[in-house]
Enzyme design. Structure first.
Site, PDB file in Angstrom:
ATOM      1  N   CYS A  13       7.133 -29.472 -26.296  1.00  0.00           N
ATOM      2  CA  CYS A  13       7.229 -30.534 -27.313  1.00  0.00           C
ATOM      3  C   CYS A  13       8.284 -31.585 -27.000  1.00  0.00           C
ATOM      4  CB  CYS A  13       7.471 -29.931 -28.689  1.00  0.00           C
ATOM      5  SG  CYS A  13       9.140 -29.291 -28.919  1.00  0.00           S
ATOM      6  N   CYS A  73      19.253 -16.709 -21.991  1.00  0.00           N
ATOM      7  CA  CYS A  73      18.573 -16.455 -20.730  1.00  0.00           C
ATOM      8  C   CYS A  73      17.182 -17.076 -20.846  1.00  0.00           C
ATOM      9  CB  CYS A  73      18.510 -14.941 -20.514  1.00  0.00           C
ATOM     10  SG  CYS A  73      17.854 -14.463 -18.932  1.00  0.00           S
ATOM     11  N   CYS A  85      11.264 -22.091 -29.710  1.00  0.00           N
ATOM     12  CA  CYS A  85      11.497 -23.456 -30.171  1.00  0.00           C
ATOM     13  C   CYS A  85      11.148 -23.569 -31.656  1.00  0.00           C
ATOM     14  CB  CYS A  85      10.626 -24.397 -29.333  1.00  0.00           C
ATOM     15  SG  CYS A  85      10.705 -26.108 -29.848  1.00  0.00           S
ATOM     16  N   CYS A 138      12.427 -28.842 -24.319  1.00  0.00           N
ATOM     17  CA  CYS A 138      11.274 -27.942 -24.404  1.00  0.00           C
ATOM     18  C   CYS A 138      10.122 -28.572 -23.612  1.00  0.00           C
ATOM     19  CB  CYS A 138      10.882 -27.754 -25.866  1.00  0.00           C
ATOM     20  SG  CYS A 138       9.393 -26.741 -26.089  1.00  0.00           S
ATOM     21  N   CYS A 179       8.046 -26.284 -32.071  1.00  0.00           N
ATOM     22  CA  CYS A 179       6.646 -26.027 -31.674  1.00  0.00           C
ATOM     23  C   CYS A 179       6.305 -24.545 -31.600  1.00  0.00           C
ATOM     24  CB  CYS A 179       6.337 -26.709 -30.348  1.00  0.00           C
ATOM     25  SG  CYS A 179       7.085 -25.916 -28.912  1.00  0.00           S
TER      26      CYS A 179
HETATM   27 ZN   LIG Z   1       9.095 -26.990 -28.415  1.00  0.00          ZN
END
Ligand SMILES: [Zn+2]
Length: 164
Positions: free
Chosen positions: A85, A152, A130, A82, A133
Site C-alpha cells: 500500500c 524482524c 500493516c 509497505c 492494508c
Molecule cells: Zn500496507
C-alpha cells in the site's frame, strides 16, 4: 536418400515426443510453491505488481529465505514503505544489523502496525501486519539493542526510498 529421410523423420519424432516432457521438467524446477491459501480477490491486494512470492508472504504469512533480501545490505538514508500500500513504516535511522538475515529495525513509525500472537512452529511470537492494508510483514521481539524492540521484517514486503 531413403535412409536420410528416415533419419530426419526419426529425429523429428524424438523431438516431438521429448519436447513436452522437457518443458514439464523445466516447470518443476521453477516450481516454488506459491499457491495461495485463498483466492486472490479475498486478499487486499493494492499493488498489482506484487510477485507471487510477495503475495505468499504478505497474505499467507510465509517467510523469505534468511539472507536473501538485498535490503540486508542497504545502509543509505531513506524510508521503508509497505510494498503493498506504500505507507511509510520505518526510518533508515531505526535499521540495524541484527545478524539474523532479515532487515531489522528498533522502532516503527507509531501506529502503522497491528499485532497478534502467532503460535506457529511451536513458538509464541508476536506477528505484525500493516494497519492500513493488512499485509503481514514480520515478527517483533523484545531482544533489540539497548533492551529495545527488534522488528524482524521480510525484505520482500518493503519498498526502500532513498532520501537522495
Ligand atoms: Zn500496507
Amino acid at each position: 536418400m531413403r535412409r536420410n529421410f528416415l533419419k530426419i523423420l526419426g529425429s523429428y519424432l524424438i523431438g516431438f515426443l521429448v519436447y513436452p516432457f522437457s518443458s514439464a521438467i523445466a516447470n518443476n524446477v521453477i516450481g516454488y510453491n506459491t499457491k495461495l491459501s485463498k483466492n486472490e480477490d479475498e486478499y487486499n491486494i493494492i499493488n498489482p505488481d506484487l510477485t507471487d512470492e510477495q503475495k505468499k508472504i504478505m497474505f499467507d504469512e510465509a517467510t523469505e529465505r534468511a539472507g536473501s533480501s538485498i535490503l540486508n545490505r542497504e545502509k543509505r538514508e531513506g524510508t521503508y514503505h509497505c510494498a503493498n500500500c506504500g505507507v511509510k513504516l520505518f526510518e533508515s535511522t531505526a535499521k540495524f544489523d541484527s545478524g539474523t538475515g532479515w532487515p531489522s529495525f528498533t522502532e516503527a513509525i507509531p501506529g502503522v502496525f497491528k499485532t497478534k500472537i502467532d503460535y506457529s512452529f511451536g513458538m509464541k511470537r508476536t506477528e505484525y501486519h500493516c494497519a492500513n492494508c493488512g499485509a503481514h510483514h514480520g515478527h517483533v521481539f523484545d531482544d533489540g539493542p539497548n533492551g529495545g524492540k527488534r522488528y524482524c521484517n521480510n525484505g520482500l514486503c518493503l519498498l526502500f526510498i532513498p532520501t537522495s
